[in-house]
Structure formats: structure tokens, C-alpha cells
Design an enzyme around this catalytic site. Structure first.
Site, PDB file in Angstrom:
ATOM      1  N   HIS A 137      -3.926  13.138 -17.012  1.00 25.26           N
ATOM      2  CA  HIS A 137      -5.098  13.687 -17.774  1.00 25.26           C
ATOM      3  C   HIS A 137      -5.798  14.175 -15.924  1.00 25.26           C
ATOM      4  O   HIS A 137      -6.462  13.176 -15.388  1.00 25.26           O
ATOM      5  CB  HIS A 137      -5.984  13.887 -18.121  1.00 25.26           C
ATOM      6  N   HIS A 146       5.258  10.732  -2.906  1.00 30.01           N
ATOM      7  CA  HIS A 146       6.493  10.585  -3.786  1.00 30.01           C
ATOM      8  C   HIS A 146       5.695   8.886  -4.662  1.00 30.01           C
ATOM      9  O   HIS A 146       5.023   8.159  -4.416  1.00 30.01           O
ATOM     10  CB  HIS A 146       7.336   9.372  -2.980  1.00 30.01           C
TER      11      HIS A 146
HETATM   12  C1  LIG Z   1       4.115  -2.811   0.991  1.00 28.13           C
HETATM   13  C2  LIG Z   1       5.820  -3.009   0.998  1.00 28.13           C
HETATM   14  C3  LIG Z   1       6.130  -1.125   1.544  1.00 28.13           C
HETATM   15  C4  LIG Z   1       5.169  -3.431   2.232  1.00 28.13           C
HETATM   16  O1  LIG Z   1       6.662  -3.852   2.931  1.00 28.13           O
HETATM   17  P1  LIG Z   1       6.500  -4.559   4.583  1.00 28.13           P
HETATM   18  O2  LIG Z   1       5.106  -3.569   5.489  1.00 28.13           O
HETATM   19  O3  LIG Z   1       7.575  -4.567   4.572  1.00 28.13           O
HETATM   20  O4  LIG Z   1       5.560  -5.563   4.363  1.00 28.13           O
HETATM   21  P2  LIG Z   1       6.487  -7.485   4.229  1.00 28.13           P
HETATM   22  O5  LIG Z   1       7.564  -7.528   3.013  1.00 28.13           O
HETATM   23  O6  LIG Z   1       5.817  -7.874   5.388  1.00 28.13           O
HETATM   24  O7  LIG Z   1       4.717  -8.385   3.120  1.00 28.13           O
HETATM   25  C5  LIG Z   1       3.717  -8.327   3.962  1.00 28.13           C
HETATM   26  C6  LIG Z   1       2.455  -8.729   3.086  1.00 28.13           C
HETATM   27  O8  LIG Z   1       2.203  -8.207   1.877  1.00 28.13           O
HETATM   28  C7  LIG Z   1       2.886  -9.093   0.957  1.00 28.13           C
HETATM   29  N1  LIG Z   1       3.557  -7.319  -0.194  1.00 28.13           N
HETATM   30  C8  LIG Z   1       4.345  -7.149   0.109  1.00 28.13           C
HETATM   31  N2  LIG Z   1       4.745  -6.255  -0.964  1.00 28.13           N
HETATM   32  C9  LIG Z   1       4.421  -6.451  -1.866  1.00 28.13           C
HETATM   33  C10 LIG Z   1       4.232  -6.227  -3.083  1.00 28.13           C
HETATM   34  N3  LIG Z   1       4.728  -5.162  -3.961  1.00 28.13           N
HETATM   35  N4  LIG Z   1       3.224  -7.226  -4.128  1.00 28.13           N
HETATM   36  C11 LIG Z   1       2.148  -7.740  -3.544  1.00 28.13           C
HETATM   37  N5  LIG Z   1       2.431  -8.725  -2.492  1.00 28.13           N
HETATM   38  C12 LIG Z   1       3.392  -7.706  -1.435  1.00 28.13           C
HETATM   39  C13 LIG Z   1       3.962  -9.839   1.445  1.00 28.13           C
HETATM   40  O9  LIG Z   1       4.318 -10.804   0.699  1.00 28.13           O
HETATM   41  C14 LIG Z   1       3.656  -9.910   2.657  1.00 28.13           C
HETATM   42  O10 LIG Z   1       2.321 -11.062   2.416  1.00 28.13           O
HETATM   43  P3  LIG Z   1       2.479 -12.349   3.646  1.00 28.13           P
HETATM   44  O11 LIG Z   1       1.880 -11.536   4.993  1.00 28.13           O
HETATM   45  O12 LIG Z   1       0.687 -13.162   2.867  1.00 28.13           O
HETATM   46  O13 LIG Z   1       3.321 -13.075   3.366  1.00 28.13           O
HETATM   47  C15 LIG Z   1       6.458  -3.210  -0.067  1.00 28.13           C
HETATM   48  O14 LIG Z   1       7.023  -4.085  -0.080  1.00 28.13           O
HETATM   49  C16 LIG Z   1       6.370  -2.689  -1.428  1.00 28.13           C
HETATM   50  O15 LIG Z   1       6.017  -2.932  -2.091  1.00 28.13           O
HETATM   51  N6  LIG Z   1       7.555  -1.216  -1.032  1.00 28.13           N
HETATM   52  C17 LIG Z   1       7.267  -0.738  -2.769  1.00 28.13           C
HETATM   53  C18 LIG Z   1       8.871  -1.037  -3.165  1.00 28.13           C
HETATM   54  C19 LIG Z   1       9.518   0.202  -4.152  1.00 28.13           C
HETATM   55  O16 LIG Z   1       8.335   0.865  -4.783  1.00 28.13           O
HETATM   56  N7  LIG Z   1      10.619   1.027  -3.657  1.00 28.13           N
HETATM   57  C20 LIG Z   1      10.713   2.368  -4.897  1.00 28.13           C
HETATM   58  C21 LIG Z   1      11.834   3.513  -4.729  1.00 28.13           C
HETATM   59  S1  LIG Z   1      11.980   4.796  -5.787  1.00 28.13           S
END
Ligand SMILES: CC(C)(COP(=O)(O)OP(=O)(O)OC[C@H]1O[C@@H](n2cnc3c(N)ncnc32)[C@H](O)[C@@H]1OP(=O)(O)O)[C@@H](O)C(=O)NCCC(=O)NCCS
Length: 207
Positions: A137, A146
Site C-alpha cells: 500500500h 525495475h
Molecule cells: C548487486 C549486484 C548488481 C552486484 O554486482 P557487481 O557490481 O558485479 O558486484 P560483485 O559481484 O563484484 O560483488 C561485490 C561484492 O558484493 C557482494 N555481493 C554481490 N551481490 C550480492 C548480493 N546480491 N547479496 C549479498 N552480497 C552480494 C559480493 O559477494 C562482493 O563482496 P566482497 O567484495 O566482500 O567479495 C549483483 O550481484 C546482483 O545482486 N544483481 C541482481 C540480480 C538480479 O536480481 N537479477 C534479476 C534480473 S530480472
């Protein structure tokens, strides 16, 4: 042209979900635009060219458009191009979604399967509410947001322009998420997030 005819913008990934919903809703996709003809064509759609070209065939037709672009920035840019051509972008809501009668959904927004949009929610233009997300709500979502599959926004959450809320993330009630924010999949956000930040984990930490 019938008023059920539309042109789909983009044809990969997220656009497949949009294409399927358009067809489920009884609309007719006369074709798609993309940078080039797609190698995979699961819905047997006709390639119409690239919308960035001035002589793109869609600009000379009396027809509306549907956005199949997942990236928030790009989706907003292409939507602005379509508006400057004087064309309409349709709002597409899957028949299994529940949208409150008191919610306001602006044009160009896509609401996927099993989404729940509750009382007095406002959703801006060209936003994606992806599969099974819950918008509680009085949430206010600005343009080109998104909300990924399964994310939950508790009541009175605000999400700024072009922000992305990852799959299965949970946003506590009343939290304000700035513009161009990225919330990682499965994160739990319990405090306001400033513009442009990337946040992950439970509780959410800025990275
Ligand atoms: C948040 C996100 C964009 C980060 O991507 P990135 O910039 O490439 O980051 P990295 O993979 O290099 O990770 C960086 C740090 O964040 C942590 N991390 C990344 N994603 C995380 C998540 N979702 N939850 C917890 N920790 C996360 C990694 O473990 C890393 O930690 P460290 O530095 O301690 O090793 C990505 O991991 C994510 O969650 N994307 C969303 C995916 C999604 O929902 N898709 C749906 C599409 S419809």
C-alpha cells in the site's frame, strides 16, 4: 492497422516475457525492432529494423509500441524517442497480476505474471514490475524503475527514477530509495538509500 496491433521494442531476454504477455492478452505483435535481426525467434515475429534509424518503418505507421528493454537507462531513452515521434507506449498487465483499483499505473509500464499491487500505489512511466513481486500500500515508484522477480516492497516505500530492486529483495516499510540505485538480489533494506548507490546484503550495506 487494428488497435490491437503493436510493435515490440527489443527481442531478447526480458522481451520474451513481454512478448508472451502481449500475446496472452490478445494483442497482435506486427513485428519487433532491434539493432539487428534476432537469431532466436521463439514467437515467430517479423523483424522491422532498428528504431534509431530515421526511416524505421514503425514511425510511419498509426501504431503503438511496447517496451521489451530490461535496462532502465536504455528503456527510458528509447521511450523518450518514441514520445518525440508522437507515438503511444502501451501499459501491459498480465491477466494473473492483481492491481488495486486505487493504484495509478502510468503508460509504458509492464506488470508481469502473479504481481500484487496493493491500495493507493503509484507507478510511474516505463517501469517493470517483474514476476511475482509485491508492491504494498501507498508505495510510490518513479519512472523507469525495475522491481525484479519476487521482491517485496512493504507499505509507503518510495523508489527513485531508474532504480533497480534485485530479485527477492525486501524493502522495509517507509524506506526511501534514491535515483539510479541498485539493490542486490536477496538484500534486506531497512534504511534510506541515497542516489546512485549499490547496496547488498542483510542489512543492506553500500558497496
Ligand atoms: C548487486 C549486484 C548488481 C552486484 O554486482 P557487481 O557490481 O558485479 O558486484 P560483485 O559481484 O563484484 O560483488 C561485490 C561484492 O558484493 C557482494 N555481493 C554481490 N551481490 C550480492 C548480493 N546480491 N547479496 C549479498 N552480497 C552480494 C559480493 O559477494 C562482493 O563482496 P566482497 O567484495 O566482500 O567479495 C549483483 O550481484 C546482483 O545482486 N544483481 C541482481 C540480480 C538480479 O536480481 N537479477 C534479476 C534480473 S530480472
Amino acid at each position: 492497422m487494428s488497435d490491437k496491433d503493436v510493435i515490440l521494442i527489443a527481442y531478447s531476454g526480458h522481451a520474451y516475457v513481454v512478448a508472451e504477455t502481449i500475446l496472452d492478452n490478445g494483442l497482435n505483435i506486427i513485428g519487433y525492432s532491434d539493432t539487428e535481426e534476432a537469431k532466436t525467434n521463439p514467437y515467430n515475429l517479423t523483424y522491422l529494423g532498428f528504431e534509431k534509424e530515421n526511416d524505421f518503418v514503425g514511425w510511419s505507421k498509426e501504431i503503438s509500441f511496447v517496451l521489451g528493454i530490461g535496462d532502465n537507462n536504455l528503456r527510458q531513452k528509447v521511450a523518450n524517442l518514441i514520445y518525440t515521434k508522437g507515438k503511444l507506449i502501451q501499459t501491459i498487465i498480465h491477466k494473473t497480476a492483481h492491481v488495486s483499483k486505487t493504484a495509478i499505473i502510468e503508460s509504458g509500464t509492464f506488470i508481469s505474471k502473479n504481481v500484487m499491487v496493493n491500495a493507493l500505489v503509484k507507478v510511474g512511466r516505463n517501469t517493470i514490475l517483474n514476476t511475482g513481486c509485491i508492491i504494498e500500500h501507498e508505495c510510490v515508484l518513479q519512472d523507469a524503475v525495475h522491481i525484479a522477480p519476487g521482491a517485496v516492497l512493504a507499505g509507503n516505500v518510495c523508489v527513485g527514477e531508474r532504480s533497480f530492486i534485485g530479485a527477492n529483495a525486501v524493502i522495509k516499510q517507509g524506506v526511501i530509495i534514491g535515483r539510479d540505485v541498485v539493490i542486490g538480489a536477496g538484500s534486506v533494506i531497512i534504511a534510506n538509500i541515497p542516489d546512485g548507490k549499490k547496496v547488498v546484503g542483510n542489512p543492506g550495506r553500500i558497496i
